[in-house]
Design an enzyme around this catalytic site. Structure first.
Site, mmCIF file in Angstrom:
data_model
loop_
_atom_site.group_PDB
_atom_site.id
_atom_site.type_symbol
_atom_site.label_atom_id
_atom_site.label_comp_id
_atom_site.label_asym_id
_atom_site.label_seq_id
_atom_site.Cartn_x
_atom_site.Cartn_y
_atom_site.Cartn_z
ATOM 1 N NE ARG A 1 58.880 -48.067 99.177
ATOM 2 C CZ ARG A 1 58.178 -48.937 99.676
ATOM 3 N NH1 ARG A 1 57.251 -48.854 100.605
ATOM 4 N NH2 ARG A 1 58.372 -50.236 99.560
ATOM 5 C CB ALA B 1 88.188 -32.802 144.625
ATOM 6 C CE1 TYR C 1 99.764 -36.763 122.941
ATOM 7 C CE2 TYR C 1 98.410 -34.937 123.309
ATOM 8 C CZ TYR C 1 99.262 -35.771 122.411
ATOM 9 O OH TYR C 1 99.125 -35.780 121.165
#
Ligand code: UD1
Ligand code: MG
Length: 455
Positions: free
Chosen positions: A14, A378, A385
């Site tokens: 079910r 900011a 990487y």
């Protein structure tokens, strides 16, 4: 000592799902793991055996980290009595009792198991409960107050169907009797199955006393057979956890809009705004505020820190009196000291940010060691990487990073250094000096804007 058997071989049709029923998650964790977690809190367990059958390999693989759990394969599944029979050779014969738990009754609590063991005496014990609507459950038959049989819904007479005391399926049986009782079970019933519940009659015959206990809370014995029941139980469990927190003094602004999928530990005067999700192990220190719709997982946030709305924190440590968010993202390995500010659209990963440093807007800090009192402007990006390897960026105490700066790692900014806005830093910036990389600004005299060509 007690053997514990968890029945988990059934199919769970079910659920309408490809995932085995006992692996369906409740509060972020497979149902059967909740059962195992409760068993882990018991201090008198000898053997733990899980009966698997339907999608046995998937269930086994999911539980493979539990080194002290063994598995019994039940193939085909011929009923709950047949399921228990499969475990006999794995049980500890010197353990006085064998406790039967169900993989799809996830929220059974240790206190209730203790109650059950407390009443067993030198006989056996069944966990029963009284339901307003007992349909589907095995009914408890008593004579002069004593349990004499359990009759399944499909085998019950109209009169027996009126009985509202039901078998929860959880019982404590004398280990020494199991082999003989289980070998005597017959399939002469409406479902043609070996019913574990038929051992009651055999116990009565053998003069074994059958006692019963009730769960402290009704959710502990609720079984899950469909996604509807799963969702319902999830809600009940979440309400329960929210209540534990509010009882303990946490301000939960709306207990119906809090989800805890794991363990949340809170100090004094913690406030949790609406829509928050806590996953894994989360610790919030005294006075911490978590703003609306934040998702926090496997993290520690120290005393007095304010987390503003829509912040995501995963695998991070945050110091005291810090200000995080709104819309901030702390990823695994972020370690923020005290008084740090991390503002909107700032992502911090695998980096240390020192005391009172500020990274307030639109910034990526990855694989960096940032000292104390550093101001990161900011739009700053640590370019960590090169497409193959990751490199670290070091920013020493009191440095000032101008806006829109890229720090191409590996690179170091010395203590007290200033980087001009727009710098692409590829070499170390010396301490205490202004470093910038920027084409000189020019103005072209006599320049005119291009004109639209006439047709
Ligand atoms: C069983 C009890 C019933 C009780 C109810 C509580 C029996 C005969 N009936 O009924 O008295 O009120 O639980 O929920 O015991 N399972 C196996 N192998 C099998 C059959 C079942 O491992 O061959 C497992 C299922 O995965 C499940 C549990 O045993 O976890 C209960 O099986 P289920 O088929 O749901 O039993 P009920 O008919 O609900
Ligand atoms: Mg059932």
């Amino acid at each position: 000592m007690i053997n514990v058997v968890i029945l988990a071989a059934g199919q769970g049709k079910r659920m309408n799902s490809n995932l085995p029923k006992v692996l369906q998650p409740l509060a972020g964790k497979a149902m059967i793991e909740h059962v195992l977690q409760t068993v882990d809190k018991m201090d008198n367990v000898s053997k733990k055996v899980v009966v698997v059958g339907h999608q046995a390999d998937v269930v086994r693989a999911h539980l493979s980290d539990n080194e002290d759990v063994s598995f019994a394969l039940q193939q085909p599944q011929l009923g709950t009595g047949h399921a228990l029979l499969q475990t006999l050779d794995q049980l500890d014969p010197s353990a006085e009792y064998t406790l039967v738990l169900l993989g799809d009754v996830p929220l059974i609590q240790p206190e209730t198991i203790e109650r059950l063991t407390a009443v067993a005496g030198d006989g056996m014990a069944i966990l029963t409960t009284v339901l307003r609507n007992p349909t589907g459950y095995g009914r408890i038959l008593r004579q002069k107050g004593r349990i004499v049989a359990i009759v399944e819904q499909k085998d019950a007479t109209e009169g027996q169907k009126q009985i509202r005391e039901v078998n929860t399926g959880i019982m404590l049986l004398p280990t020494a009797r199991l082999a003989s009782w289980l070998s005597e079970l017959k399939t002469s019933n409406a479902q043609g199955e070996y019913y574990l519940t038929d051992v009651i009659g055999l116990a009565v015959r053998d003069g074994v006393r059958i006692n019963s206990a009730r769960p402290r809370r009704s959710f502990e014995v609720e079984g899950v057979n469909s996604k509807t029941q799963l969702a319902r139980l999830e809600g009940i469990w979440q309400d329960h956890q929210a209540e534990l927190l509010t009882e303990q003094g946490v301000t939960v602004l709306d207990p119906s809009r809090l989800d805890i999928r794991g363990k949340l530990t809170c100090g004094k005067d913690v406030t949790i705004d609406i829509g928050c999700i806590f996953e894994g192990d989360v610790v919030l220190g005294d006075g911490v505020y978590v703003g609306p719709y934040s998702v926090i997982r496997n993290a520690e946030i120290a005393q007095g820190t304010q987390v503003a709305a829509y912040t995501h924190i995963d695998g991070a440590l945050v110091g005291s009196q810090a200000k995080i968010g709104p819309f901030a993202r702390l990823r695994p390995g972020a370690q923020l000291a005290d008084h740090v500010h991390i503002g909107n659209f700032v992502e911090v990963k695998n980096s240390i940010v020192g005391d009172a440093s500020k990274v307030n807007h639109l910034t990526y800090i990855g694989d960096a060691d940032i000292g104390a009192r550093v101001n990161v402007g900011a739009g700053t990006i640590t370019c960590n990487y090169d497409g193959v390897n990751k490199f670290r960026t070091v920013i020493e105490d009191d440095a000032f990073i101008g806006s829109d700066t890229q720090l191409v790692a590996p690179v170091t900014v010395g203590a007290g250094a200033t980087l001009g806005a727009g710098t692409t830093l590829t070499k170390n910036a010396p301490a205490g000096k202004l470093t910038l990389s920027r084409a000189r600004q020019v103005t072209i005299d006599g320049w005119v804007r291009p004109q639209k060509k006439q047709a």
